[in-house]
Design a protein around this motif. Structure first.
Motif, PDB file in Angstrom:
ATOM      1  N   LEU A  28      42.167  38.492  40.102  1.00 24.52           N
ATOM      2  CA  LEU A  28      43.014  37.548  40.818  1.00 24.52           C
ATOM      3  C   LEU A  28      44.359  38.211  41.110  1.00 24.52           C
ATOM      4  CD1 LEU A  28      42.186  34.410  38.675  1.00 24.52           C
ATOM      5  CD2 LEU A  28      41.406  34.852  41.007  1.00 24.52           C
ATOM      6  N   THR A  29      44.724  38.261  42.364  1.00 23.55           N
ATOM      7  CA  THR A  29      45.977  38.899  42.754  1.00 23.55           C
ATOM      8  C   THR A  29      47.162  37.975  42.474  1.00 23.55           C
ATOM      9  OG1 THR A  29      45.924  38.002  45.000  1.00 23.55           O
ATOM     10  CG2 THR A  29      44.781  40.118  44.629  1.00 23.55           C
TER      11      THR A  29
ATOM     12  N   ASN B  61      46.993  35.216  44.843  1.00 23.99           N
ATOM     13  CA  ASN B  61      46.038  34.178  44.431  1.00 23.99           C
ATOM     14  C   ASN B  61      46.644  33.219  43.415  1.00 23.99           C
ATOM     15  OD1 ASN B  61      43.232  36.535  44.298  1.00 23.99           O
ATOM     16  ND2 ASN B  61      43.895  35.269  46.016  1.00 23.99           N
TER      17      ASN B  61
ATOM     18  N   SER C 147      47.852  29.149  43.730  1.00 27.82           N
ATOM     19  CA  SER C 147      47.275  28.078  42.921  1.00 27.82           C
ATOM     20  C   SER C 147      48.352  27.335  42.147  1.00 27.82           C
ATOM     21  CB  SER C 147      46.231  28.651  41.960  1.00 27.82           C
ATOM     22  OG  SER C 147      45.461  27.619  41.381  1.00 27.82           O
TER      23      SER C 147
ATOM     24  N   ALA D 239      41.327  30.894  41.070  1.00 28.64           N
ATOM     25  CA  ALA D 239      42.597  30.868  40.327  1.00 28.64           C
ATOM     26  C   ALA D 239      42.905  29.457  39.851  1.00 28.64           C
ATOM     27  CB  ALA D 239      43.747  31.433  41.166  1.00 28.64           C
TER      28      ALA D 239
ATOM     29  N   ASN E 230      44.120  31.056  47.372  1.00 28.62           N
ATOM     30  CA  ASN E 230      43.950  31.171  45.920  1.00 28.62           C
ATOM     31  C   ASN E 230      42.581  31.712  45.527  1.00 28.62           C
ATOM     32  OD1 ASN E 230      43.227  28.559  47.035  1.00 28.62           O
ATOM     33  ND2 ASN E 230      42.608  27.974  44.970  1.00 28.62           N
TER      34      ASN E 230
ATOM     35  N   MET F 234      39.609  34.415  45.083  1.00 27.77           N
ATOM     36  CA  MET F 234      39.487  35.865  44.921  1.00 27.77           C
ATOM     37  C   MET F 234      38.766  36.488  46.125  1.00 27.77           C
ATOM     38  SD  MET F 234      36.215  36.591  42.473  1.00 27.77           S
ATOM     39  CE  MET F 234      34.557  36.164  43.096  1.00 27.77           C
TER      40      MET F 234
END
Length: 507
Positions: free
Chosen positions: A178-179, A182, A186, A313, A362, A364
């Motif tokens: 998850l960046t 992201n 969220s 996320a 949000n 991935m």
């Protein structure tokens, strides 16, 4: 306000002297100013140890303010990989090896088996040393060897902030990256859904190695400029004392926690009256409708049920805070786009049952190094959740079950969630979990595990008769078992798949 796309950026708008991280041990709060400073020193310390953006750092810490602060600070320099502190050494070895961890953060003095696993694999150990003289969660990192980070400096939006393993039943777990973009998206979505402000404080009782606690409790609070009050973890005996002493405005939990809280709430009405909550939030599993209604009545506050998963996320849908909230439904899309898809990839109209799919900021981009899983998980740009459901006439999503958890009784499909809801309506039932029992002729038969309310009595026949006037015959559980507690996973989620085998039940 700027839509920050990094975790460090989320902290930028918090007033320097306002509490960011609090703790239940009576320690002073860590302010936003101090947390921003901690992020800066942690980035520098990790870079000096040769760890930078994209390098994975395992974190094995007990629940509490240090874990919350470490997640925020380490993610601002590298990729965090929080692991369940209760794992055995062999499990730590598997996860650290699978993650290709560049370092492992553990609490000084904590003889966790993660240490032995890290040493066996040659993963550098970084000791987190709490700074008890400063605010809750303040720490320093010690250990490791001097080095040069390949990608130093503060993390950027497309850097991976967090990697978590999926909780598969038998297959090798997949890695979800998850960046920062992201997780911050969220966090903002949750803040909007709950109308969070700097005046809000969340009492965190969720495990902080889990997406629910990390994003819904910690990051959504920080994104709003509010505070998160960190507990050592869920404790039904101390929950109401924490509410009384800390005066949070809300908490978020899984349904099993809510049900345990509800069982004690009647005896704690004095605390509920003098320390009122603005809202309650439930996610990570379906909350039975009667439980939602009872909690709202007892607390005199809205209970917002949300729908989330790791690959998104966390949050995907949410019941509206201001209403209407529909018991048994997970609400309206609350962040990403949400649709219902047929097997051939066609988006279905309102009222049609199909697989719930999502896409948005949000969600991935794909599982780590797993093209086969990604080919199955994405279709026409949509991520396939594995949940079955439909949108009602008002656009609320009704989940009818996990596609893998649907009970196939001789060709008749039974939604465990539907049966859970009916069984939960019986006044003697505290918890109900419907599951599949292998059957020689039908393939699967319907079973139910039941926890009774304190002081209540109920027979299998009485409960089956109760269900029979509310459900079609093929949906009525053929076997009911009464248990003091239903088996749960590490995060408190009830475990449906394989429950019959675990309980030694056959037909």
């Amino acid at each position: 306000m700027v839509a920050h796309q990094t975790i460090a950026g989320l902290l930028a708008d918090g007033a320097a002297s306002s509490p960011a991280i609090r703790a239940t041990e009576g320690r002073p709060a860590l302010t936003y100013g101090a947390l921003r400073d901690l992020v800066g020193t942690t980035v520098a310390a990790l870079n000096a140890a040769g760890i930078g953006r994209g390098d994975r750092v395992g974190i094995v810490l007990p629940n509490g303010p240090e874990m919350a602060a470490a997640f925020v600070a380490v993610a601002s320099a590298a990729t965090t990989a929080p692991l369940n502190p209760s794992y055995r050494q062999e499990e730590f070895e598997f996860y650290l090896d699978d993650l290709k961890a560049r370092a492992l953060v553990v609490l000084r003095g904590d003889e966790t088996p993660a240490r032995a696993a890290g040493m066996k694999l040659g993963v550098p150990i970084l000791e987190l040393v709490p700074d008890l003289a400063s605010g809750a969660g303040a720490f320093a990192l010690e250990g490791g060897a001097p080095g040069r980070a390949a990608r130093p400096g503060p993390a950027e939006a497309e850097d991976v902030a967090l990697v978590l393993h999926t909780s598969g039943t038998t297959a090798r777990p997949k890695i979800v990256p998850l960046t920062h973009a992201n997780v911050t998206a969220s966090a903002r979505h949750i803040g909007v859904a709950l109308a969070l402000t700097p005046a809000d404080t969340c009492l965190n009782i969720m495990p902080l190695f889990h997406i629910h606690g990390l994003i819904a409790a910690v990051l959504s609070s920080l994104a709003a400029g509010g505070a998160v009050c960190c507990t050592p973890g869920f404790d039904a005996l101390r929950f109401f004392r924490w509410i009384d002493e800390e005066r949070p405005s809300w908490y978020t939990a899984v349904p099993t926690m809510h049900q345990t809280i509800l069982a004690r709430a009647e005896r704690k009405r004095d605390i509920i009256a003098r320390a009122p909550l603005r809202l309650l939030r439930s996610s990570s599993a379906s909350l039975p409708g009667p439980v939602m209604q009872q909690l709202e009545a007892v607390f005199g506050a809205p209970l917002v049920e949300s729908y989330g998963m790791t690959e998104a996320a966390h949050q995907m849908c949410s019941n509206p805070l201001a209403g209407p909230r529909k018991p048994g439904k997970v609400g309206l899309p609350a962040g990403p786009e949400v649709a219902v898809m047929a097997d051939d990839g066609t988006i279905l109209p309102q009222g049609s049952i199909g697989e719930v799919v999502i896409r948005g900021p949000n969600v991935m981009a794909g599982y780590d190094a797993n093209p086969e899983a990604n080919a199955k998980a994405f279709l026409n740009g949509w991520f396939r959740t594995g949940d079955q459901g439909l949108f009602d006439e008002d656009g609320f999503l009704l989940l009818t079950g996990r596609l893998k958890e649907l009970i196939n009784r001789g060709g008749e499909k039974v939604s465990p969630l539907e049966v859970d809801g009916v069984l939960s309506e019986h006044p003697a039932v505290a918890q109900a979990l419907t599951f599949a029992i292998p059957h020689a002729k039908l393939g699967e038969e319907v079973g139910a595990a039941i926890v009774l309310r304190d002081g209540q009595a109920l027979t299998e026949r009485e409960l089956r008769d109760f269900a029979a006037v509310r459900l079609a015959d093929f949906k009525v559980p053929k076997k009911v078992v009464f248990l003091p507690e239903i088996p749960k996973g590490a995060t408190g989620k009830l475990m449906r798949i394989g429950l019959a085998e675990k309980l030694g039940i056959s037909l």
